[in-house]
Scaffold this motif. Sequence first.
Motif, mmCIF file in Angstrom:
data_model
loop_
_atom_site.group_PDB
_atom_site.id
_atom_site.type_symbol
_atom_site.label_atom_id
_atom_site.label_comp_id
_atom_site.label_asym_id
_atom_site.label_seq_id
_atom_site.Cartn_x
_atom_site.Cartn_y
_atom_site.Cartn_z
ATOM 1 N N ALA A 1 0.892 -1.469 -0.046
ATOM 2 C CA ALA A 1 -0.084 0.630 -0.140
ATOM 3 C C ALA A 1 1.029 1.497 0.397
ATOM 4 O O ALA A 1 0.671 2.501 -1.139
ATOM 5 C CB ALA A 1 -0.689 -0.132 1.284
ATOM 6 N N PHE A 2 1.834 1.254 1.085
ATOM 7 C CA PHE A 2 2.768 2.502 0.709
ATOM 8 C C PHE A 2 3.452 2.844 -0.701
ATOM 9 O O PHE A 2 3.384 3.984 -0.806
ATOM 10 C CB PHE A 2 3.555 2.195 1.959
ATOM 11 C CG PHE A 2 3.947 2.232 2.922
ATOM 12 C CD1 PHE A 2 2.176 2.563 3.704
ATOM 13 C CD2 PHE A 2 4.226 1.511 4.506
ATOM 14 C CE1 PHE A 2 2.082 2.610 4.850
ATOM 15 C CE2 PHE A 2 4.189 1.416 5.488
ATOM 16 C CZ PHE A 2 2.751 1.855 5.957
ATOM 17 N N ASN A 3 3.878 1.469 -0.921
ATOM 18 C CA ASN A 3 4.435 1.793 -2.843
ATOM 19 C C ASN A 3 2.836 2.256 -3.294
ATOM 20 O O ASN A 3 3.587 2.970 -4.221
ATOM 21 C CB ASN A 3 4.607 0.668 -3.297
ATOM 22 C CG ASN A 3 6.529 0.500 -2.451
ATOM 23 O OD1 ASN A 3 7.190 1.036 -2.854
ATOM 24 N ND2 ASN A 3 6.511 -0.372 -2.004
ATOM 25 N N ALA A 4 2.522 1.920 -3.379
ATOM 26 C CA ALA A 4 0.830 2.687 -3.939
ATOM 27 C C ALA A 4 0.621 3.478 -4.347
ATOM 28 O O ALA A 4 -0.114 4.380 -4.769
ATOM 29 C CB ALA A 4 -0.198 1.363 -4.001
ATOM 30 N N VAL A 5 0.636 4.508 -3.218
ATOM 31 C CA VAL A 5 0.060 5.826 -2.919
ATOM 32 C C VAL A 5 1.721 6.522 -3.612
ATOM 33 O O VAL A 5 1.791 8.510 -3.327
ATOM 34 C CB VAL A 5 0.170 6.543 -1.196
ATOM 35 C CG1 VAL A 5 -1.265 5.606 -1.003
ATOM 36 C CG2 VAL A 5 0.996 5.512 -0.060
ATOM 37 N N VAL A 6 2.366 6.055 -3.976
ATOM 38 C CA VAL A 6 3.874 6.765 -3.902
ATOM 39 C C VAL A 6 3.711 8.119 -5.699
ATOM 40 O O VAL A 6 3.382 9.640 -4.939
ATOM 41 C CB VAL A 6 5.049 6.089 -4.075
ATOM 42 C CG1 VAL A 6 6.124 7.262 -5.261
ATOM 43 C CG2 VAL A 6 5.613 5.636 -3.255
ATOM 44 N N PRO A 7 2.601 7.741 -5.984
ATOM 45 C CA PRO A 7 2.193 8.712 -6.895
ATOM 46 C C PRO A 7 1.332 10.123 -6.189
ATOM 47 O O PRO A 7 1.443 11.648 -6.817
ATOM 48 C CB PRO A 7 1.163 8.656 -8.169
ATOM 49 C CG PRO A 7 1.965 6.577 -8.015
ATOM 50 C CD PRO A 7 1.886 6.455 -6.632
ATOM 51 N N LEU A 8 1.105 9.906 -5.271
ATOM 52 C CA LEU A 8 0.540 11.027 -4.644
ATOM 53 C C LEU A 8 0.404 12.012 -3.414
ATOM 54 O O LEU A 8 0.597 13.198 -4.123
ATOM 55 C CB LEU A 8 -1.506 9.811 -3.026
ATOM 56 C CG LEU A 8 -1.584 10.940 -2.659
ATOM 57 C CD1 LEU A 8 -2.885 11.569 -3.656
ATOM 58 C CD2 LEU A 8 -2.594 10.227 -1.733
ATOM 59 N N LEU A 9 1.943 10.664 -2.883
ATOM 60 C CA LEU A 9 3.228 12.203 -2.151
ATOM 61 C C LEU A 9 3.634 13.037 -3.031
ATOM 62 O O LEU A 9 3.954 13.716 -2.922
ATOM 63 C CB LEU A 9 3.470 11.172 -1.195
ATOM 64 C CG LEU A 9 2.924 9.724 -0.482
ATOM 65 C CD1 LEU A 9 4.256 9.118 -0.097
ATOM 66 C CD2 LEU A 9 1.930 10.988 0.678
ATOM 67 N N GLU A 10 4.302 12.359 -4.236
ATOM 68 C CA GLU A 10 5.078 13.247 -5.475
ATOM 69 C C GLU A 10 4.084 14.067 -5.610
ATOM 70 O O GLU A 10 5.015 15.127 -6.019
ATOM 71 C CB GLU A 10 5.171 11.885 -6.197
ATOM 72 C CG GLU A 10 6.582 10.498 -5.330
ATOM 73 C CD GLU A 10 7.313 10.185 -7.095
ATOM 74 O OE1 GLU A 10 8.193 9.018 -6.652
ATOM 75 O OE2 GLU A 10 6.468 10.047 -8.562
#
Length: 200
Positions: free
Chosen positions: A86-95
């Motif tokens: 899940a953490f890796n999946a939200v990377v685009p959101l954080l970026e």
Amino acid sequence: MALGDKDVRVRLQQSALNLFAERGYERTTAAEIAARAGVTERTFFRHFPDKREVLFDGAAVLLSALTGFIETAPDGLAPLDVLFFAFNAVVPLLEANRHISHPRQEIIAATPALAERELTKHAAMAHALAKLLQLRGVSHLPAELAGHTGMAAFAQATTAWLDDPAIALSERLDLAYVGLKALWSAPTRAADAQTSPEAG
């Protein structure tokens, strides 16, 4: 042209960040934030309960995104693997939100009351992650341990990335994951060996 609620919230957040950077968090009022954003103070309080919460508005969005990815993570994954999926999946959101997250983090780090609030938010997020793992069938203790450990690793990785984006967030998360795994198999330290039943 009237602004929509989302546009108003974004304008209030950006105005708050600018004012906090210029004057400091303590010396900035909600009325000043509203004025900078071109809205009334009443409008400010329609969107945020106080000036502090302007900085923590993204927590609900992040948790919502993490919830969806935890629920759809492949079956058979260990609890920490589910979280890092899940953490890796939200990377685009954080970026996409780094332009807000970076100055926000600097303001929080410079303000003890906000840093304390950040820790409270992290604890609540860890508990929420644990509950989501339990919904996947993970028992209480492993879910709690994974939730708090995973959240600590996630916070470390994102903070390091905000401080220095030269290393990508996805790579920071990989380093955190590998680091956690290494803890379980780390060699026994000499001091520990001296206190073991077999020592001396």
